[in-house]
Each structure stands twice: as C-alpha cells, then as structure tokens.
Design an enzyme around this catalytic site. Sequence first.
Site, PDB file in Angstrom:
ATOM      1  N   ASP A 144       5.881 -31.847  -3.832  1.00 20.98           N
ATOM      2  CA  ASP A 144       4.577 -31.204  -3.966  1.00 20.98           C
ATOM      3  C   ASP A 144       3.510 -32.257  -3.700  1.00 20.98           C
ATOM      4  OD1 ASP A 144       5.769 -28.853  -4.632  1.00 20.98           O
ATOM      5  OD2 ASP A 144       5.421 -29.025  -6.791  1.00 20.98           O
ATOM      6  N   ASP A 184       9.077 -15.833  -3.670  1.00 18.97           N
ATOM      7  CA  ASP A 184       9.197 -16.071  -5.106  1.00 18.97           C
ATOM      8  C   ASP A 184       9.657 -14.750  -5.718  1.00 18.97           C
ATOM      9  OD1 ASP A 184       8.280 -18.618  -4.697  1.00 18.97           O
ATOM     10  OD2 ASP A 184       6.206 -18.158  -5.223  1.00 18.97           O
TER      11      ASP A 184
END
Lengths: 264, 208
Positions: free
Chosen positions: A18, A138
């Site tokens: 990230d 997701d």
Amino acid sequence: MPTTAPNGFCKRIIPCLDVDSHGRTVKGIQFQGLRDIGDPVEMAIAYEAQGADELVFLDISASFEGRKTLVELVKKVAKELRIPFTVGGGISSLPQVLDLLNAGADKVSINSSAVRNPKLIEEIATHCGSQCCVLAIDAKYHGIRNEKPSWDVLVKGGREVTGLDALDWATQAVNLGAGEILLTSWDKDGTGSGFDCHLTSTLSQALNVPVIASGGASGVESFTEVFTQGKADAALAATIFHDGIWQVSTLKHALHKEGIIVRL
Amino acid sequence: MPNYKQVDVIDYGGGNVGSLLRSLERLNIPYQLFAGDTTENPFPTGTNPIILPGVGAFEALMQALHTRGHVTVLKQLVQNQKVPFLGVCVGLQVLFEGSEEASDSCEGLGFLKGKVVKFTQGKVPQIGWNYVNAKQAGWQEGFVYYVNSYYAVPEDPSAVLFESVYEGTAFCGAVAKENITAFQFHPEKSGEFGQALIAHWWERVNEQ
C-alpha cells in the site's frame, strides 16, 4: 535440483504494497492510522530477491497529488524490477491506465470505478489487452441467494454494499475482457485466520481466468488450502511479509514440500 | 568472431517494448530502435543482431510490420542473409506460417515451417510462471513468465529449444534454428533467469 513436486505451471505468491500520497509504503495500524514502513522501490527489490512471483502496488491516497507520485514511483519500480507488477487504487479512466502502463506497469487493477462504469473494463481490454486488466473484487458473505451461497460486492474500501453478487459480477467482467480477478474476502481480511476457500473456489472454478486470493493469509497451511481446496491460481498477502513473519522464499520452500508447484 | 556493438530493435508502434529495453540497459547491451518507413532512419542494415518484441495479436503485429515496411527488410536480413535474430512472445509466433488466432489470409513471416495453435486445456491465457525444459545443448533450464493463449508447433521438432507443459499439454516455449532464436515467454519479466537467457543469447551471437 532435487524436487519432490514436478516442475510445471506454478502457483504465484504476490506481496502487496500500500502506497500513500508521499510515495511511501504504509500499513494500517488499529487506532493509530497509518505507519510508514519503508520505501516501496527498496521493498520491491527485496521481495523480488526473496522470490516473489509478482507484486501489487495499491495507491491508497487516490488523490491528484498521489496520482502524480504514483506514476513517478511506477517508473522507478519498472527500472529496477525484473518480475511483473500490477498497480491499482483509484483508477477510473483509460488515460490514467495508459499513463501507468507507459510508465512501465504490466497490469492495472480496477475496482469501484468498474462497478460504476463496467465499460472501463472493455476499454482497457480493447486498447491494452485483457492481460493488462485485473478486476479487483471486495466480497463479503451474504448468505443463501437463489438457493446458492452468495457474496456481496463491496466498494469504496468496503464501506458500501452494491447489491451485486460477486460471481455474477466477475462473470460479467470476464465477458467484458477482465484478464484476472483479484478477490479479497472482507470476512477474512485482517483476521490472519486463513483465506476464504469457499469464496475463492466458487469463482475460480466458474471462471476461465486466473483468480488471485486475498485476505486472511497466515501460515503455510492457509496457502496450501487456498491453492488446493480454494483452487486459487495465486495468493496475495501484505502483513505476513511486511512484518517478517514469513520470507517469501521460506514460504515457497514450505509449499514446495507440501507438493504445491512454486517457482524456486 | 563478430563483436557486435549493439542490437537493432524493431519498433512497429504497438506493444510495450519498454520492459525489454530496460532489460537490455541492465545487461549493458546497447540498442537502437528502428520504427520503419515513417522515420528518417527506418530499417536495420544487417550489421547488428535484430530483436523483434511482440505484444498483442498475431494479425495486428503482421499488419503493423507490413505497414511500417519491416516485412521485406526482415525477409532479406533474417531469412536470406542469416542475420542473428531474437523474437519475443508474438515475435516468436509470427516467424511461423500462420496462426489459429488470425484469419486464413493472414500469413506469418514464414521463416520457420509450422503453425500457431490455441491451448485447449486449462484457463486461457496461461498467465504465470512455468518451467522450461531444454531440448538443445548449451542452455540452462529454469522458470519463466508466460502470458499466452497460443503456442507454435514447429514442423521441424529439432527447432524446439525449450518445452513447457501447461495443463497436460506439452508446448514449444522457445525455438532456435540457425540464426533464429525466439522465446514465447517474457525473458524481460522472468527475474534473474530471464535476464540470463537474454545475456546468453547475446554471448552466443557474439561467439558464432
């Protein structure tokens, strides 16, 4: 090289980084926000040296400033890295995709923007090829729907339920040209309790494109399970690698002993 | 023994050649791009080995090579003058006579006899790492990164340099015959081993 498993087509191990608007690798810490854990280029080189098969960089800032930083980062990574890498986070248009691919990314990953505008998948596939187009989903367990287990597609970082069924959405996306599915279980993410094999196998067996399992990585057995029962083609993890719980090479040697074909 | 100063890279305006060029930079192999008859310095002259990178579809690549005037030049240099040549990915496939991916009227370069066919087993395309078994002497074996739906079937089995197996199908991962070498996988994305393969090709052409 002595082998207990045959050398053939491999299951892939993919560390995920990230990246924030300053171009640093960060990690979410409960109640403390984000912590800087290193330079993404240095980390990428280290992961390649450990035997990572591929890398994923996610821009978690999704801001205008962050976007420019990201393109610069992609150029630096491309110069150093000799394995494929995917870039995602806040990508919503073809020009953004072209910027990242021209900077040297091998694939881009799209998520919420594709739910809003499925045509984006088709545009990327037509202009750049399906192999560049990773659809990130997701998913969270919904319950039984139409007499089958069903998972909801979430967007906006898991904050919004779309009403889409994950398998239906993945099927539509593949028909539009998505070349891979990056499938994150929101029931498992951050728990360290193993991947969601049920979710992963449901999509992987129904689709003719690779499925990358994400969320819940822990020990060797979690990876063995997701590759065998879960039928995953690849598995993605962040924390276990960033925290040094597993070196990619140690994990892959352990998987090899379990009979999973990996690149050593 | 030749001592080549550089490689000449065929640029046909499509496909991402950046990663291959960065590989050459890391290996300190100087290169020059040749973009065909749209430019002042359009074509290689045969004094240096030639690389043809390839991303995308068979027919699109052949059309781009025709449009830029590369086909005639490649036939002259690679087929007739036997200039050392390296093809990558679809740059391997177009060396053959035709492909199941393309229409029947679309001919490949035809430097090697045989056709390009589609995988019929497993998820297609094959995306990921696979092992290459060497079928010719002088080459190391290892893992390489593939992204392909199609693979070549050379008429001459001795042209096969590497063989891999995908979902039970043994297929040609690389060819080497006379001056021609070509990889179906992406050496530029295949880690240290992939870099070593490009370096090894460069050593061999300089030794011949």
